[in-house]
Motif scaffolding. Structure first.
Motif, mmCIF file in Angstrom:
data_model
loop_
_atom_site.group_PDB
_atom_site.id
_atom_site.type_symbol
_atom_site.label_atom_id
_atom_site.label_comp_id
_atom_site.label_asym_id
_atom_site.label_seq_id
_atom_site.Cartn_x
_atom_site.Cartn_y
_atom_site.Cartn_z
ATOM 1 N N PRO A 76 37.267 55.688 98.683
ATOM 2 C CA PRO A 76 36.841 54.421 99.287
ATOM 3 C C PRO A 76 37.570 54.100 100.587
ATOM 4 O O PRO A 76 36.943 53.647 101.559
ATOM 5 N N GLU A 77 38.875 54.353 100.660
ATOM 6 C CA GLU A 77 39.622 53.962 101.862
ATOM 7 C C GLU A 77 39.190 54.757 103.089
ATOM 8 O O GLU A 77 39.317 54.285 104.213
ATOM 9 N N ARG A 78 38.630 55.952 102.869
ATOM 10 C CA ARG A 78 38.176 56.725 104.032
ATOM 11 C C ARG A 78 36.726 56.414 104.399
ATOM 12 O O ARG A 78 36.230 56.851 105.427
ATOM 13 N N ARG A 79 36.042 55.629 103.559
ATOM 14 C CA ARG A 79 34.676 55.211 103.924
ATOM 15 C C ARG A 79 34.704 53.933 104.732
ATOM 16 O O ARG A 79 33.760 53.595 105.409
ATOM 17 N N ARG A 80 35.757 53.153 104.558
ATOM 18 C CA ARG A 80 35.936 51.899 105.313
ATOM 19 C C ARG A 80 34.794 50.908 105.084
ATOM 20 O O ARG A 80 34.474 50.101 105.950
ATOM 21 N N ILE A 81 34.171 50.974 103.919
ATOM 22 C CA ILE A 81 33.061 50.062 103.646
ATOM 23 C C ILE A 81 33.618 48.738 103.137
ATOM 24 O O ILE A 81 34.523 48.720 102.302
ATOM 25 N N ALA A 82 33.099 47.638 103.662
ATOM 26 C CA ALA A 82 33.593 46.319 103.264
ATOM 27 C C ALA A 82 32.761 45.782 102.111
ATOM 28 O O ALA A 82 31.545 45.974 102.070
ATOM 29 N N VAL A 83 33.435 45.111 101.166
ATOM 30 C CA VAL A 83 32.733 44.535 100.020
ATOM 31 C C VAL A 83 33.035 43.036 99.956
ATOM 32 O O VAL A 83 34.198 42.635 100.014
ATOM 33 N N VAL A 84 31.983 42.241 99.842
ATOM 34 C CA VAL A 84 32.146 40.804 99.605
ATOM 35 C C VAL A 84 31.729 40.552 98.151
ATOM 36 O O VAL A 84 30.548 40.631 97.826
ATOM 37 N N PRO A 85 32.700 40.275 97.261
ATOM 38 C CA PRO A 85 32.341 40.076 95.856
ATOM 39 C C PRO A 85 31.835 38.659 95.586
ATOM 40 O O PRO A 85 31.750 37.838 96.501
ATOM 41 N N GLN A 86 31.507 38.393 94.323
ATOM 42 C CA GLN A 86 30.919 37.092 93.968
ATOM 43 C C GLN A 86 31.843 35.941 94.326
ATOM 44 O O GLN A 86 31.426 34.943 94.853
ATOM 45 N N GLU A 87 33.102 36.087 93.982
ATOM 46 C CA GLU A 87 34.066 35.031 94.324
ATOM 47 C C GLU A 87 35.473 35.585 94.150
ATOM 48 O O GLU A 87 35.659 36.672 93.627
ATOM 49 N N GLY A 88 36.442 34.820 94.605
ATOM 50 C CA GLY A 88 37.832 35.210 94.378
ATOM 51 C C GLY A 88 38.285 36.378 95.216
ATOM 52 O O GLY A 88 39.203 37.108 94.854
ATOM 53 N N ALA A 89 37.673 36.550 96.372
ATOM 54 C CA ALA A 89 37.988 37.731 97.167
ATOM 55 C C ALA A 89 39.237 37.560 98.021
ATOM 56 O O ALA A 89 39.804 38.526 98.493
ATOM 57 N N LEU A 90 39.669 36.324 98.229
ATOM 58 C CA LEU A 90 40.733 36.099 99.218
ATOM 59 C C LEU A 90 42.126 36.298 98.633
ATOM 60 O O LEU A 90 42.344 36.098 97.435
ATOM 61 N N PHE A 91 43.068 36.660 99.491
ATOM 62 C CA PHE A 91 44.467 36.704 99.078
ATOM 63 C C PHE A 91 44.968 35.265 99.079
ATOM 64 O O PHE A 91 45.013 34.617 100.140
ATOM 65 N N PRO A 92 45.361 34.721 97.917
ATOM 66 C CA PRO A 92 45.673 33.291 97.838
ATOM 67 C C PRO A 92 46.903 32.886 98.641
ATOM 68 O O PRO A 92 47.012 31.747 99.073
ATOM 69 N N HIS A 93 47.829 33.828 98.862
ATOM 70 C CA HIS A 93 49.075 33.489 99.540
ATOM 71 C C HIS A 93 48.979 33.675 101.050
ATOM 72 O O HIS A 93 49.944 33.439 101.758
ATOM 73 N N LEU A 94 47.827 34.119 101.542
ATOM 74 C CA LEU A 94 47.664 34.306 102.991
ATOM 75 C C LEU A 94 46.741 33.230 103.559
ATOM 76 O O LEU A 94 45.784 32.819 102.909
ATOM 77 N N SER A 95 47.040 32.793 104.779
ATOM 78 C CA SER A 95 46.173 31.824 105.466
ATOM 79 C C SER A 95 44.817 32.466 105.762
ATOM 80 O O SER A 95 44.626 33.676 105.580
ATOM 81 N N VAL A 96 43.908 31.646 106.258
ATOM 82 C CA VAL A 96 42.605 32.167 106.677
ATOM 83 C C VAL A 96 42.800 33.291 107.698
ATOM 84 O O VAL A 96 42.226 34.375 107.570
ATOM 85 N N LEU A 97 43.658 33.053 108.687
ATOM 86 C CA LEU A 97 43.895 34.076 109.710
ATOM 87 C C LEU A 97 44.497 35.335 109.076
ATOM 88 O O LEU A 97 44.085 36.456 109.390
#
Ligand code: ATP
Length: 234
Positions: A76-97
């Motif tokens: 997967p890391e060499r395909r560089r394909i992005a996935v947007v899952p149903q929910e909960g995709a964000l890193f909670p401890h990181l800002s939007v940026l």
């Protein structure tokens, strides 16, 4: 952005044949909705495209380059394909940026790119916010911005609006469609929601029992629904 070509892909789990020969081409820069009822094989197909599963047979090509074939697969890391899952995709401890620039390395252009994709999803000025201070819809917007940020060859969206209420879904669908278009992304969106597929996609691929049974522009499905499941709703 890139062309995605899937040819006769098959995948079984023990005795369950999840994919029974999937053929699907997504032209560069277009959004295809894979529409089907629960158990049709939609998530399994996305997992094969992303590289989390290896097909038992068939092949997957991205811009002509073979990334998966019978029993062999580019990780997967060499395909560089992005996935947007149903929910909960964000890193909670990181800002939007922080979330949006996470995959951008140390490129000097990362701040500019983050600003561009946040603008595309309607969140200019939200850079410093934390995920828990955002609504569910805003969080999904950030997830889309993060997916687009590194210019992945293909963006995969797995029922990305499921957790949202009806009014918000309609608005988000429209905005995400516009963002994907404006960025020229090649995208596959999986859904069991007919209205969603009809409103969001340039092409719809109807999936049943591990196969694509019909594909084409939404008007075609209206005019000549090939599958009883489709005929029931158009
Ligand atoms: P939904 O809309 O409910 O998510 P789907 O169309 O995404 O359904 P899949 O999740 O791809 O369908 O499942 C297709 C078939 O494969 C189903 O019969 C499912 O039970 C089976 N399946 C999927 N993943 C596994 C697994 N890891 N192990 C065993 N069976 C699996």
């Amino acid at each position: 952005m890139a062309e995605l070509r899937i040819t006769d892909v098959r995948k079984a789990y023990d005795r369950i044949q999840a994919l029974s020969g999937v053929d699907l081409t997504v032209r560069s820069g277009t959004l295809v909705a894979v529409l089907g009822p629960s158990g049709a094989g939609k998530t399994t197909l996305l997992r094969c495209i992303a590289g989390f599963e290896t097909p038992d047979a068939g092949e997957i090509r991205i811009d002509g380059r073979r990334v998966a074939t019978r029993g062999a697969s580019v990780p997967p890391e060499r395909r560089r394909i992005a996935v947007v899952p149903q929910e909960g995709a964000l890193f909670p401890h990181l800002s939007v940026l922080g979330n949006v620039t996470y995959g951008l390395g140390r490129s000097a252009r990362r701040a500019g790119r983050a600003a561009t994709v946040l603008e595309l999803v309607g969140l200019a000025g939200f850079e410093g916010r934390m995920p828990h201070h955002l609504s569910g819809g805003q969080q999904q917007r950030v997830a889309v911005a993060r997916a687009l940020a590194p210019h992945p060859p293909v963006v995969l969206l797995d029922e990305p609006f499921n957790a949202l209420d009806a009014a918000l879904r309609a608005e988000l669908r429209r905005d995400v469609r516009q963002a994907l278009r404006a960025d020229g992304a090649t995208a596959v969106l999986v859904t069991h929601d007919q209205a969603e597929a009809l409103s969001v996609a340039e092409e719809i691929a109807v999936m049943r029992d591990g196969r694509i049974v019909q594909s084409g522009p939404p008007e075609l499905l209206y005019r000549e629904p090939a599958d009883p499941w489709v005929a029931g709703f158009v």
